[in-house]
Design an enzyme around this catalytic site. Structure first.
Site, PDB file in Angstrom:
ATOM      1  CG  ASP A   1       8.172   3.622  -3.816  1.00 14.45           C
ATOM      2  OD1 ASP A   1       8.383   4.568  -4.609  1.00 14.45           O
ATOM      3  OD2 ASP A   1       7.252   2.809  -3.970  1.00 14.45           O
TER       4      ASP A   1
ATOM      5  N   GLY B   1      -1.272  -3.082  -6.846  1.00 13.66           N
ATOM      6  CA  GLY B   1      -0.123  -2.343  -7.348  1.00 13.66           C
ATOM      7  C   GLY B   1       0.776  -3.253  -8.148  1.00 13.66           C
TER       8      GLY B   1
END
Length: 531
Positions: A160, A46
Site C-alpha cells: 500500500d 482510516g
C-alpha cells in the site's frame, strides 16, 4: 451521522451522538488505557482503524498506537492474518521504515499495534500545502526506494505504497527524514490475494494490476505503486485521475496506457515519460528490477531538458515565443484536479452552438414554467425547505434535504439529462451551516457519479479534517460495514466546500461556506452531523 465514542471506563464503549472522526470510529478517549498505553490524543482515522498518540507504559516516550476497527478485530480470519502480518513487519529494521514496537489486544477485544511515533507531516499533506517540488519529490521516493528494496530482499511486500503512508520529519543536519509507514498490511512475496481482502483493501489509485486482479504479487507491485506516488507528487494528480468510479479506475490500471508526466509538468522530459511508462508496465516482468533502479532512472531523466517545439517565426511587434520551456525545478507542484478538455473541431463547435441555442430556449421555458407554478393560485404545497414542489422527484428530494433550511430558503434549479430534480439553497441556520448549497437527485448511479466527478473537478482538493481521505467512502456508525457514499473536501474560490453522495438515495450534495471566518473544519463538522 451516528457515531460511537468512548466512556470513562478504559476499553469500554457506549453509543452516543457526537461528530464522527472519519471512516473508522474513534472508540477510546484521552486518558484511556490500551494495553498499558495511555491515550493522549487522536492523530488520524482510516478504513481499518484509528491512530492515537499514546504514552509508553515503561519507557519515557510516546508511541503511535493504531487500534483496529471493532468489526475487523472480531473477524477470526482477519485476526489470524493481522497477527501474521504484524509479526512480519516487526522483523524489519531500517532507517526509512517506521518500526513496530509491540502488538496486542485491548480489554474489549480490539487489536492494536504500537509503532514509532513520527512528529511531522506526510508527503500527501506536503503536496496539498504547496511545498512539494521536483527535487524534493525525487529525494522522497529515493528514500522510500531504499526501504522497499530492503523489505523486498526479505520477501516482504508493503502492498500500500502511497503519499499518505510516507511520513516526513525534521532530521539531523537540516535534512528531511523520510519513513515508510503502515507495514501492517505487508505480506510475504508471492502470496495471492485472499478472498476476504476487501476488509483491507489497498488504495486503488496506486494499486498494481496484479493486485487488482488478485494474482500473486512480489516487490514489483510496490515499484508500480511507487511510480504512481511519484506521478502524484510531480503532477498533483493521481494516475488515471479522470476515471469515473472504482470500476473505471480499476480498468484503467488494467488496460489504459501509462499517463505522461510531461502532459502535466512542463519541466518533464520525454525520457522521464519513458521511465515512468516502464515502471507502470502492466506486466510485472516489464518493470524495473528494483525500486532504487527505477528512482535512479527517474532522477537521471529529470535532469534532461524537455524537447522544444519547432521555432515559430514571431509576428512583427510581438515578443518571440519559446514553447516547451522548462520551469525551475524548485517551483512548487500545484494540485489541480480539473480534467483536461480537448479543443473541439470546427463542425463540433457548430453543433455546440446549435445546442447552446436549444439549451437557452429550454432554460427560458423552464423558468417560465417555474414562475407559472409559483404564481398559480391553486399551488399551495409547501415544505420546510422549498417554496413550491409538485413533481414526485421534487417531493422526494425535498424529504432528503438536511435540517436547518427554513421555508423559502431553497428554490427549484434547472436540471440536465442526468438529474430528476435539483434545488439551490441559501444559508443553513444550523450551527456551522453552509451559506449556499445545491442538492441534486440523479436518475441513476452513473449520472450521480458523473455529477460528483464534475463537482470535484471544479474544486481544489483538500484532506478532510482531521486527516480523512478525500475523496473517500463514508459510513454511518449504526452500520459501519456499509458504505453510504463518497465524501470530498476542497476549496472553490478559496472558500470551503464539501461534496458528498448518498448512493442509495441517488443524492448529490454540494455545500459551501462563504463567511469571512469560515473554515473547512467547521463545514466538515456541520456535514458530519447532517449527513
Amino acid at each position: 451521522m451516528d457515531t460511537e465514542t468512548a466512556s470513562d471506563t478504559p476499553g469500554r464503549t457506549e453509543r452516543s451522538a457526537a461528530p464522527p472522526v472519519g471512516d473508522a470510529v474513534s472508540v477510546f478517549e484521552v486518558g484511556n488505557l490500551v494495553g498499558g498505553y495511555r491515550i493522549e490524543r487522536l492523530v488520524a482515522t482510516g478504513a481499518t482503524g484509528t491512530v492515537y498518540v499514546a504514552k509508553n507504559p515503561t519507557l519515557p516516550r510516546r508511541d503511535a498506537l493504531k487500534v483496529l476497527n471493532p468489526d475487523l478485530s472480531r473477524d477470526p480470519a482477519f485476526r489470524e492474518r493481522f497477527v501474521r502480518e504484524a509479526d512480519i513487519a516487526s522483523l524489519l529494521n531500517h532507517p526509512n521504515i517506521v518500526s513496530i514496537h509491540n502488538r496486542g489486544e485491548a480489554d474489549n477485544g480490539q487489536l492494536w499495534i504500537a509503532m514509532h511515533y513520527v512528529e511531522g507531516t506526510d508527503a500527501e499533506a506536503a503536496l496539498q500545502a504547496g511545498t512539494m517540488t521536483m527535487p524534493r519529490a525525487l529525494r522522497i521516493v529515493g528514500e522510500v526506494a531504499k526501504a522497499l528494496d530492503y523489505a523486498h530482499q526479505r520477501d516482504v511486500v508493503h502492498h500500500d505504497v502511497k503519499p499518505a503512508n510516507i511520513l516526513l520529519a525534521p532530521g539531523p543536519f537540516n535534512e528531511e527524514q523520510v519513513l515508510l509507514s503502515d507495514f501492517g498490511v505487508a505480506r510475504a512475496a508471492g502470496a495471492a490475494e485472499d478472498s476476504d481482502d476487501a476488509t483491507l483493501a489497498v488504495t486503488l489509485a496506486y494499486a498494481a494490476p496484479e493486485v487488482i486482479t488478485g494474482g500473486a504479487v512480489d516487490g514489483r507491485a510496490d515499484i508500480y505503486s511507487l511510480a504512481c506516488t511519484l506521478f502524484r507528487l510531480l503532477t498533483g494528480k493521481q494516475p488515471f485521475y479522470n476515471a469515473e468510479g472504482t470500476t473505471a479506475l480499476a480498468l484503467a490500471h488494467l488496460r489504459q496506457p501509462p499517463p505522461r508526466t510531461s502532459e502535466h509538468l512542463p519541466a518533464a522530459s520525454p525520457q522521464l515519460d519513458a521511465v515512468m511508462a516502464r515502471a507502470l508496465a502492466k506486466n510485472p516482468a516489464d518493470r524495473y528490477g528494483s525500486a532504487r533502479e527505477f528512482v535512479a532512472a527517474a532522477s537521471a531523466a529529470a535532469t534532461l531538458t524537455p524537447r522544444r517545439a519547432p521555432t515559430v517565426p514571431p509576428v512583427p511587434g510581438t515578443p518571440p515565443r519559446t514553447p516547451g520551456f522548462r520551469k525551475s525545478f524548485d517551483d512548487p507542484i500545484s494540485v489541480t484536479p480539473t480534467l483536461r478538455r480537448r479543443t473541439p473541431a470546427k463542425p463540433v463547435l457548430i453543433l455546440w452552438a446549435v445546442f447552446a441555442v436549444v439549451a437557452l430556449t429550454a432554460g427560458a421555458l423552464w423558468f417560465k414554467l417555474i414562475a407559472g407554478w409559483s404564481d398559480s393560485p391553486t399551488d399551495t404545497s409547501t415544505s420546510t425547505s422549498t417554496t413550491a414542489v409538485t413533481s414526485p422527484a421534487a417531493l422526494q428530494l425535498d424529504r432528503l434535504l438536511p435540517s436547518g433550511y427554513p421555508a423559502g430558503t431553497c428554490d427549484p434549479a434547472p436540471v440536465d439529462g442526468g438529474a430528476a430534480a435539483a434545488v439551490a439553497c441559501g444559508p443553513n441556520v444550523d450551527l456551522g451551516g453552509p451559506t449556499s448549497s445545491t442538492y441534486t437527485l440523479s436518475r441513476d448511479l452513473p449520472a450521480l457519479r458523473a455529477s460528483f466527478t464534475d463537482a470535484m473537478n471544479r474544486s481544489i482538493a483538500r484532506i478532510c479534517p482531521p486527516n480523512i481521505q478525500s475523496p473517500g467512502p463514508w459510513r454511518r456508525n449504526d452500520s459501519p460495514d456499509v458504505v453510504r457514499g463518497t465524501v470530498f473536501c476542497g476549496l472553490q474560490g478559496g472558500q470551503p466546500v464539501v461534496v458528498w453522495t448518498n448512493d442509495d438515495k441517488l443524492l448529490l450534495s454540494v455545500v459551501r461556506a462563504a463567511q469571512p471566518a469560515a473554515t473547512l473544519e467547521g463545514l466538515y463538522t456541520w456535514w458530519s452531523s447532517h449527513s
